[in-house]
Design an enzyme around this catalytic site. Structure first.
Site, PDB file in Angstrom:
ATOM      1  N   TYR A  19       0.837  -1.194   0.000  1.00 20.44           N
ATOM      2  CA  TYR A  19       0.000   0.000   0.000  1.00 20.44           C
ATOM      3  C   TYR A  19       0.871   1.242   0.000  1.00 20.44           C
ATOM      4  O   TYR A  19       2.056   1.188   0.309  1.00 20.44           O
ATOM      5  CB  TYR A  19      -0.938  -0.022   1.219  1.00 20.44           C
ATOM      6  CG  TYR A  19      -1.853  -1.220   1.153  1.00 20.44           C
ATOM      7  CD1 TYR A  19      -2.989  -1.192   0.353  1.00 20.44           C
ATOM      8  CD2 TYR A  19      -1.544  -2.395   1.821  1.00 20.44           C
ATOM      9  CE1 TYR A  19      -3.809  -2.298   0.236  1.00 20.44           C
ATOM     10  CE2 TYR A  19      -2.355  -3.507   1.717  1.00 20.44           C
ATOM     11  CZ  TYR A  19      -3.488  -3.451   0.922  1.00 20.44           C
ATOM     12  OH  TYR A  19      -4.287  -4.555   0.801  1.00 20.44           O
ATOM     13  N   CYS A  20       0.242   2.365  -0.350  1.00 17.13           N
ATOM     14  CA  CYS A  20       0.911   3.656  -0.456  1.00 17.13           C
ATOM     15  C   CYS A  20       1.860   3.865   0.723  1.00 17.13           C
ATOM     16  O   CYS A  20       1.464   3.615   1.858  1.00 17.13           O
ATOM     17  CB  CYS A  20      -0.139   4.760  -0.495  1.00 17.13           C
ATOM     18  SG  CYS A  20       0.543   6.385  -0.807  1.00 17.13           S
ATOM     19  N   PRO A  21       3.078   4.252   0.455  1.00 12.44           N
ATOM     20  CA  PRO A  21       3.667   4.667  -0.818  1.00 12.44           C
ATOM     21  C   PRO A  21       4.484   3.582  -1.520  1.00 12.44           C
ATOM     22  O   PRO A  21       5.186   3.870  -2.468  1.00 12.44           O
ATOM     23  CB  PRO A  21       4.582   5.815  -0.399  1.00 12.44           C
ATOM     24  CG  PRO A  21       5.140   5.330   0.914  1.00 12.44           C
ATOM     25  CD  PRO A  21       3.980   4.584   1.572  1.00 12.44           C
ATOM     26  N   ASP A  46      -3.472  -1.610  -4.847  1.00 13.23           N
ATOM     27  CA  ASP A  46      -3.795  -0.437  -4.024  1.00 13.23           C
ATOM     28  C   ASP A  46      -4.482   0.586  -4.924  1.00 13.23           C
ATOM     29  O   ASP A  46      -3.883   1.081  -5.874  1.00 13.23           O
ATOM     30  CB  ASP A  46      -2.515   0.140  -3.422  1.00 13.23           C
ATOM     31  CG  ASP A  46      -2.757   1.405  -2.619  1.00 13.23           C
ATOM     32  OD1 ASP A  46      -3.925   1.744  -2.345  1.00 13.23           O
ATOM     33  OD2 ASP A  46      -1.771   2.055  -2.242  1.00 13.23           O
TER      34      ASP A  46
END
Length: 83
Positions: A19-21, A46
């Site tokens: 997931y981010c980043p 994501d």
């Protein structure tokens, strides 16, 4: 935008499950290793990557070719335009 079905990636990187980043940091790492003109295919699940990948391309000067979604996985295509 290029016809996505006709794109032949030079490098494929799987960032699913992150997931981010992380998808963007992984893309940046792969792009540093790619040669100018090569196409990188990034797999991510994501949803944030839908906005993040084109924004990263705009910031870095690389060419965003588009993305498609297959079974909950987003497949992005980025062409390296910078050395």
């Amino acid at each position: 935008m290029a016809e996505l079905e006709n794109i032949k990636p030079d490098i494929t990187h799987d960032a699913t499950g992150t997931y981010c980043p992380i998808p963007i940091t992984e893309l940046a790492k792969v792009m540093r290793q790619a040669k100018k003109g090569q196409i990188v295919e990034l797999l991510a699940d994501d949803e944030g990557a839908i906005q993040d990948v084109p924004a990263w391309c705009e910031t870095t000067g690389n060419e965003f070719l588009g993305y498609k979604e297959e079974d909950g996985v987003y497949i992005f295509y980025v062409k390296k335009t910078q050395d």
